[in-house]
Write a protein that holds these residues in place. Sequence first.
Motif, short mmCIF file in Angstrom:
data_model
loop_
_atom_site.label_atom_id
_atom_site.label_comp_id
_atom_site.label_asym_id
_atom_site.label_seq_id
_atom_site.Cartn_x
_atom_site.Cartn_y
_atom_site.Cartn_z
N ALA B 306 0.83 -1.20 0.00
CA ALA B 306 0.00 0.00 0.00
C ALA B 306 0.87 1.25 0.00
O ALA B 306 0.59 2.23 -0.71
N VAL B 307 1.92 1.25 0.78
CA VAL B 307 2.81 2.41 0.86
C VAL B 307 3.44 2.67 -0.51
O VAL B 307 3.55 3.80 -0.96
N GLN B 308 3.82 1.60 -1.20
CA GLN B 308 4.43 1.77 -2.52
C GLN B 308 3.44 2.35 -3.52
O GLN B 308 3.74 3.30 -4.24
N VAL B 309 2.24 1.76 -3.54
CA VAL B 309 1.22 2.24 -4.48
C VAL B 309 0.87 3.70 -4.18
O VAL B 309 0.85 4.56 -5.07
N GLY B 310 0.66 3.98 -2.88
CA GLY B 310 0.32 5.34 -2.48
C GLY B 310 1.45 6.30 -2.79
O GLY B 310 1.23 7.42 -3.29
N GLY B 311 2.65 5.89 -2.51
CA GLY B 311 3.81 6.74 -2.73
C GLY B 311 3.96 7.10 -4.21
O GLY B 311 4.29 8.23 -4.55
N GLN B 312 3.67 6.15 -5.08
CA GLN B 312 3.79 6.44 -6.51
C GLN B 312 2.70 7.39 -6.97
O GLN B 312 2.94 8.27 -7.78
N SER B 313 1.51 7.20 -6.38
CA SER B 313 0.37 7.97 -6.87
C SER B 313 0.55 9.47 -6.61
O SER B 313 0.06 10.29 -7.38
N ILE B 314 1.24 9.81 -5.53
CA ILE B 314 1.31 11.25 -5.21
C ILE B 314 2.24 11.99 -6.16
O ILE B 314 2.27 13.22 -6.18
N GLN B 315 2.98 11.25 -6.96
CA GLN B 315 3.83 11.95 -7.93
C GLN B 315 2.97 12.69 -8.96
O GLN B 315 3.42 13.67 -9.55
N THR B 316 1.74 12.24 -9.12
CA THR B 316 0.86 12.95 -10.06
C THR B 316 0.41 14.29 -9.48
O THR B 316 -0.11 15.13 -10.20
N LEU B 317 0.60 14.49 -8.19
CA LEU B 317 0.28 15.79 -7.57
C LEU B 317 1.49 16.72 -7.66
O LEU B 317 1.49 17.79 -7.06
N GLY B 318 2.53 16.28 -8.31
CA GLY B 318 3.70 17.12 -8.44
C GLY B 318 4.71 16.92 -7.32
O GLY B 318 5.69 17.63 -7.20
N VAL B 319 4.44 15.93 -6.44
CA VAL B 319 5.43 15.62 -5.41
C VAL B 319 6.58 14.88 -6.10
O VAL B 319 6.36 13.93 -6.83
N SER B 320 7.79 15.34 -5.86
CA SER B 320 8.92 14.72 -6.55
C SER B 320 9.10 13.29 -6.05
O SER B 320 8.69 12.94 -4.94
N SER B 321 9.69 12.48 -6.91
CA SER B 321 9.84 11.08 -6.53
C SER B 321 10.76 10.96 -5.32
O SER B 321 10.62 10.04 -4.52
N ALA B 322 11.68 11.90 -5.15
CA ALA B 322 12.56 11.84 -3.98
C ALA B 322 11.77 12.01 -2.70
O ALA B 322 11.92 11.24 -1.74
N ILE B 323 10.88 13.03 -2.69
CA ILE B 323 10.05 13.26 -1.51
C ILE B 323 9.17 12.03 -1.26
O ILE B 323 9.02 11.57 -0.12
N SER B 324 8.62 11.50 -2.34
CA SER B 324 7.77 10.31 -2.19
C SER B 324 8.57 9.15 -1.59
O SER B 324 8.09 8.45 -0.70
N ASP B 325 9.81 8.97 -2.06
CA ASP B 325 10.64 7.90 -1.50
C ASP B 325 10.94 8.13 -0.02
O ASP B 325 10.90 7.21 0.79
N ILE B 326 11.23 9.40 0.32
CA ILE B 326 11.54 9.69 1.73
C ILE B 326 10.33 9.38 2.59
O ILE B 326 10.44 8.78 3.66
N LEU B 327 9.16 9.78 2.09
CA LEU B 327 7.93 9.54 2.84
C LEU B 327 7.70 8.03 3.05
O LEU B 327 7.40 7.57 4.15
N GLN B 328 7.87 7.27 1.97
CA GLN B 328 7.73 5.81 2.08
C GLN B 328 8.71 5.26 3.11
O GLN B 328 8.37 4.43 3.96
N ALA B 329 9.96 5.74 3.01
CA ALA B 329 10.98 5.23 3.92
C ALA B 329 10.64 5.57 5.35
O ALA B 329 10.83 4.76 6.26
N MET B 330 10.08 6.78 5.56
CA MET B 330 9.74 7.17 6.93
C MET B 330 8.67 6.27 7.50
O MET B 330 8.74 5.86 8.66
N ILE B 331 7.67 5.95 6.69
CA ILE B 331 6.59 5.10 7.18
C ILE B 331 7.14 3.71 7.52
O ILE B 331 6.87 3.15 8.60
N LEU B 332 7.95 3.16 6.64
CA LEU B 332 8.49 1.83 6.90
C LEU B 332 9.43 1.84 8.08
O LEU B 332 9.44 0.94 8.91
N PHE B 333 10.23 2.90 8.18
CA PHE B 333 11.16 2.99 9.29
C PHE B 333 10.39 3.05 10.61
O PHE B 333 10.74 2.38 11.58
N ALA B 334 9.32 3.85 10.61
CA ALA B 334 8.52 3.96 11.83
C ALA B 334 7.92 2.61 12.19
O ALA B 334 7.89 2.21 13.36
N ALA B 335 7.45 1.88 11.17
CA ALA B 335 6.87 0.56 11.44
C ALA B 335 7.93 -0.38 12.00
O ALA B 335 7.67 -1.18 12.90
#
Lengths: 505, 374
Positions: B306-335
């Motif tokens: 889910a985090v991967q799918v969600g993370g990819q989808s926000i790139q269509t909002l103009g969020v850079s893939s780097a930010i999206s990757d950091i966000l994904q990493a933060m969620i997984l790291f927290a888990a």
Amino acid sequence: MASSGADHAVWLRGIEKQFPGVIACAGADLRVRPGTIHALLGENGAGKTTMVNVLAGVYRPDGGEVWVNGQQRFFHSPADAIAAGVGMVYQEFRLVPNLTVAENIVLGSAPGLLRTNEIEERVAELSAAYGMAADPTRPVWQLSMGERQRVEILKSLWRNASVLVMDEPTAVLTPGEAAELGATLRAMAEEGRSVIYISHKLDQVVAFCDEATVLRQGKTAATVDNLQDVDLTSLAEMMVGTSGGGYVDRPPPRDRGPEVLSLQNISALNDRGLPALADINMTVHSGEIVGIVGVSGNGQKELAEVITGLRRPAQGRVAVNGQDVTRASPGDRYGLGLAYVPEDRLGVGLAPKMSVVDNSVVRSYKSQRRGLLLVMDRCVKFCQTLVERFGVRVGRLNDPIAGLSGGNLQRLLLGRELAEQPAVLVAAQPTRGLDVQGVAAIQSHLVEQRANGVGVLLISEDLDELQALSDVLLVMYEGRVVGEYPPDVTPRTILGSAMAGNPPT
Amino acid sequence: MMRPVLIRRERVVPATQAVAFVVGIATALVLGLILLWTSGHSPAEVYERMFDAAFMGTDSLARTLERATPLALTGLAVAVAGSMGLWNIGAEGQMMAGATIAAGVAMGADGLSGPLLIALMVVSGVAGGMVLMLGPALARSHLGVSEIITTLMLVYVAIRVVEWLETGPWKDPESFGFAVIEPVPEQASLPGLFGRAHIGTLIALGLLLVFSLAVSRTAWGYELRLAGSSPNTARYAGISLRRKVLTALLLSGGIAGLAGAVQLTGSATRLESGLSNGYGFAGIIVAALALMRPSGVVVAAFVFGAVQVGGQSIQTLGVSSAISDILQAMILFAALVAAVFFNYRIRWRGPAGRESSDDEQAEAGDDALTMEGV
């Protein structure tokens, strides 16, 4: 009694320390005068290591006081202890193999700027001053064990330790190196430093040390102010000592049954590859308890392992119930009727992170199968029967056993081993570290098994226990059986000298 | 001065796991809030998009499941080895090896009917993974060579082999000069469930169920657990550690190979060097999140997907893939941090006074975060 530790280099006062399931120290004392070499004696599990780890800041005691050089100390870490002048030389050296001797010595206490030449010079001076040959420029991995030990000692001297603790220092040394070590320690003592010397090798203790403290079951059992006044025999007696530990009435002698365990010409090496057992011959008959007497480290552990299949003998033959099992696996030997209560209960006999049920079927899980499946109901039932029959006090059967007390762990382990009517039981230190009820329960189970015709090999460091339970005593010294004695009529002094390697002829 | 010390819990309570997990994810989302704000995005919009893309509607859910399936299989592969205290770092490579053998079989047997061909491909996928694991497994069980290094190194070997096949022997003659391998035959695609989801998900769930039963309910699983938790006790019970290490590693490799075959027949059109797509490495995180437990793998793989799918989808909002990757990493790291608290609790410790011995064990590292911890 002085109210401060001012006169002592080290005063550990009333040290108490408990680990899950084990009481390691129960109010033990240790006083070391400045400028002396002090032997700390006692069997495995008597609390020696715990005491010196308290002194070294590794453990914090549950109770008691630590005084070093006249000041009460509260060590929070080994660094605090080092700062207070306590140096530790462990059995397993703590050196970095790729660094040089000089680098290892200054590691952690180097001045801000590392000037290699100057440090190497100073290390060379230091080693010359104590007569320890050590080339400061050589990497540690090239050194022999004896040389590495010198580096460890130099490390403590570099930090100007006033107290040096040495744990079994001669275990890794050749006799020549051991003599050199003795001279080095003496030189340190003459400077006013103190040495705490832990060893099982009584002849070396008498040769090297000035005074001694004997620990037994977490308490100080004896102190010797001048080791020149005592002989090896009485020292051995003090170490093995008495626990008041025969809680079970001496069973009347029985007719011996057939031979159930026999060892022929067994020799074996220890973990370091040195000879541990030499030409051992012994037999255990059905319905008798054979007690193995000896100061620990004389081959008892290896003997139990060779019998039970955890160690390959270099030569010789082991037979259970007349069947040669020398090449059989530990599990197969159990199937042939050889049960084993190992010395290391939690590390070898039980799996601490697994449940009571899982631990109770270690031996019998194969017979709890239906097809591929393990029938859990049957396992639980088996476990319940054991728990009831042997009076194990447990919480939930599905909880890990790590929370059980030492006595309950041992009841569970012994019960499991006895569940399927073995022919032979090898019990190594079965009552060590248990409380009084635990000891009594285990001992009465052993006697009961003897009455049922089981042949018991009892390896213990408690002479009272051995004399109370055994039908015959075998004394081990340096991997050999040096004497066989009837337990009830043999005076302690004779056993003592046999344990020290001089069996009376 | 008070300082925190991690203490192993005597009993692991499921409720605390849920609480730790939720708190962990919430913490990550709060931290992500700051990240998104400072990078000029509306956190509410981004989070909503992530959530919608991963969970809302059958298509979203299907995409998440499609992602979660290979993650569950590689996660299980790592967990099987992990239950013996072994680390299979090379599931990525075994996945490729499995897919390669499966693709080869498909080329040779493209006359077969769909179900038969798929079955054959799945079996050869397992075999491929095992073959790649054979060397590391034998080296570990008989020579004590660290499986961490060997399995990892073979990842690159497996990927390079596929690259070589793409440009060389298996290059599709009808590819107009592109270095691609011919597509797998039409009939060799796994039947779909809904959206992009396919029955690979059911295969993964079934395998997880079988493995979890095998571990908890069979003599084989008992031996595995005993050997994993207490090697000396296993030896004492007459269990051959060597054989247990060998079977655990081979099984691990086989499951990762299966993941490759499932990916090939379920989601991909052809074998390509990007097929494993990091799923094998992500499986390590999944297994760690799951604390090496099969039941945990299900949850962890789903969350990760889910985090991967969600993370990819926000790139269509103009969020850079780097930010999206950091966000994904933060969620997984927290888990992952939350997972630590499944087995450990914090105790605050003052400078002096009496302490129980388990404090010191945790501090000395005896019992602190080792393999089975995280």
